[in-house]
Scaffold this motif. Structure first.
Motif, mmCIF file in Angstrom:
data_model
loop_
_atom_site.group_PDB
_atom_site.id
_atom_site.type_symbol
_atom_site.label_atom_id
_atom_site.label_comp_id
_atom_site.label_asym_id
_atom_site.label_seq_id
_atom_site.Cartn_x
_atom_site.Cartn_y
_atom_site.Cartn_z
ATOM 1 N N CYS A 1 47.442 44.218 43.551
ATOM 2 C CA CYS A 1 47.939 42.953 42.987
ATOM 3 C C CYS A 1 48.523 43.166 41.587
ATOM 4 O O CYS A 1 47.922 43.837 40.740
ATOM 5 N N HIS B 1 48.624 41.234 39.205
ATOM 6 C CA HIS B 1 47.878 40.621 38.109
ATOM 7 C C HIS B 1 46.842 41.564 37.530
ATOM 8 O O HIS B 1 46.938 41.976 36.382
ATOM 9 N N GLU B 2 45.846 41.927 38.313
ATOM 10 C CA GLU B 2 44.782 42.813 37.812
ATOM 11 C C GLU B 2 44.370 43.852 38.855
ATOM 12 O O GLU B 2 43.217 44.259 38.904
ATOM 13 N N THR B 3 45.283 44.232 39.716
ATOM 14 C CA THR B 3 45.137 45.350 40.667
ATOM 15 C C THR B 3 44.173 45.113 41.831
ATOM 16 O O THR B 3 43.708 46.067 42.462
ATOM 17 N N ALA B 4 43.848 43.886 42.162
ATOM 18 C CA ALA B 4 42.966 43.634 43.311
ATOM 19 C C ALA B 4 43.631 44.120 44.603
ATOM 20 O O ALA B 4 44.860 44.166 44.698
ATOM 21 N N CYS C 1 45.430 36.416 46.773
ATOM 22 C CA CYS C 1 44.657 37.512 46.188
ATOM 23 C C CYS C 1 43.158 37.182 46.212
ATOM 24 O O CYS C 1 42.763 36.070 45.836
ATOM 25 N N TRP D 1 40.790 38.153 44.314
ATOM 26 C CA TRP D 1 40.083 38.092 43.029
ATOM 27 C C TRP D 1 40.318 36.780 42.280
ATOM 28 O O TRP D 1 39.387 36.082 41.919
ATOM 29 N N HIS D 2 41.578 36.442 42.016
ATOM 30 C CA HIS D 2 41.849 35.251 41.195
ATOM 31 C C HIS D 2 42.777 34.251 41.868
ATOM 32 O O HIS D 2 43.206 33.288 41.243
ATOM 33 N N GLY D 3 43.120 34.500 43.114
ATOM 34 C CA GLY D 3 43.850 33.488 43.872
ATOM 35 C C GLY D 3 45.354 33.466 43.700
ATOM 36 O O GLY D 3 46.011 32.522 44.162
ATOM 37 N N SER D 4 45.942 34.468 43.034
ATOM 38 C CA SER D 4 47.412 34.486 42.986
ATOM 39 C C SER D 4 47.944 34.494 44.415
ATOM 40 O O SER D 4 47.377 35.143 45.302
ATOM 41 N N PRO E 1 47.127 33.267 38.762
ATOM 42 C CA PRO E 1 47.551 33.671 37.425
ATOM 43 C C PRO E 1 48.626 34.753 37.319
ATOM 44 O O PRO E 1 49.140 34.964 36.219
HETATM 45 S S1 FES Z 1 43.951 40.504 40.609
HETATM 46 FE FE1 FES Z 1 45.135 39.317 41.946
HETATM 47 S S2 FES Z 1 45.152 37.374 41.030
HETATM 48 FE FE2 FES Z 1 44.009 38.581 39.659
#
Ligand code: FES
Length: 279
Positions: A216, A218-221, A239, A241-244, A257
């Motif tokens: 991802c 955003h933060e690599t999920a 995603c 982790w944070h729902g992107s 995010p």
């Molecule tokens: S790691 Fe995917 S939305 Fe944060």
């Protein structure tokens, strides 16, 4: 900076503030706007130009004669401009990893002190106490400088707010490369295959296959663990982790995010095999 990044003693406070920020009843559309989802990259660094520019300009005017009114106006513009910049900063911060949040919380504290000094400076200026207003303004600019340094560290040393998936693209082969057979891909479910040494997320809908970087932005999920919502050309991966939320056919970000699109790869089917290459 390394000691700050690894200062676990900040985590209890950081976790509590994170829960508060994430619990605020902010509509999803407004959160997306503050993350920068509408413009394709983080909004916070854009918004901070207004207070930073105003405060620096007011400091220059404070060193020149006959500019009292203009300097006061710029301090007022800077204080007002700090409000949306702070809002965007907090919603971004609340979705960061712990090490980034540690630096981010000190960055926010420094900027809160700086804005407090500028508010007091504005009050003193409006009361006609120019000397005190100028002194408070210079103090505010000094503390804001520390805040800016920490913000720069977050952005450039810790890669906060950047698209974490973008660097993966260059490790995808430039030539068409077989990722696996079409028959091995489940229908309308995410499937992860390794191309070169990069994890790629495939989504098959009948004979149509799309491919995107799995990590991802955003933060690599691992997006392969995410849920598919919608269908047809509007099918998206959420995603875990944070729902992107990214549209599978072209990587367009529908909700943050993440602020930027998820990188996708050219994809074709040849002789029953799925092939991808670097864009
Ligand atoms: S790691 Fe995917 S939305 Fe944060």
């Amino acid at each position: 900076m390394h000691r700050l990044e690894t200062a676990r003693s900040l985590d209890p406070v950081s976790d509590r503030i994170q829960a508060v920020v994430n619990g605020l009843p902010v509509p999803r559309g407004l959160r997306d706007l503050l993350h920068g989802t509408k413009i394709g990259h983080a909004l916070h660094p854009v918004l901070v130009q207004v207070p930073v520019g105003s405060f620096v300009s007011s400091a220059i005017l404070d060193l020149m004669p006959g500019t009292r009114r203009a300097a006061t106006t710029l301090v007022a513009v800077g204080v007002a401009g700090a409000v949306p910049a702070v809002a965007a900063g907090w919603v971004d911060w609340a979705q960061m990893t712990k090490d980034r949040r540690r630096v981010g919380i000190v960055h926010a504290a420094a900027n809160a002190v700086a804005v407090g000094l500028y508010v007091t400076s504005l009050v003193e200026r409006l009361r006609g106490n120019q000397a005190r207003g100028r002194t408070l303004g210079f103090a505010g600019l000094s503390v804001a400088g520390l805040g800016a340094y920490l913000g720069g560290h977050l952005a450039y040393a810790q890669s906060s707010g950047t698209n974490q998936a973008a660097p993966e693209i260059v490790r995808i082969p430039e030539e068409w490369t077989v990722a696996g057979s079409l028959a091995s891909l489940p229908d309308r479910k995410p499937a992860v295959r390794t191309v070169g040494d990069v994890a790629v997320l495939f989504y098959r809908d009948g004979d149509e296959v799309s491919a995107m970087i799995e990590r991802c932005g955003h933060e690599t999920a691992p997006l392969g663990d995410g849920e598919v919502i919608g269908e047809g050309r509007d099918a998206c991966i959420v995603c875990p982790w944070h729902g992107s939320t990214f549209r599978l056919r072209d990587g367009v970000v529908r909700h943050g995010p993440a602020a930027g699109d998820q990188p996708t790869l050219p994809c074709r089917v040849r002789a029953g095999n799925v092939e991808v290459r670097q864009p």
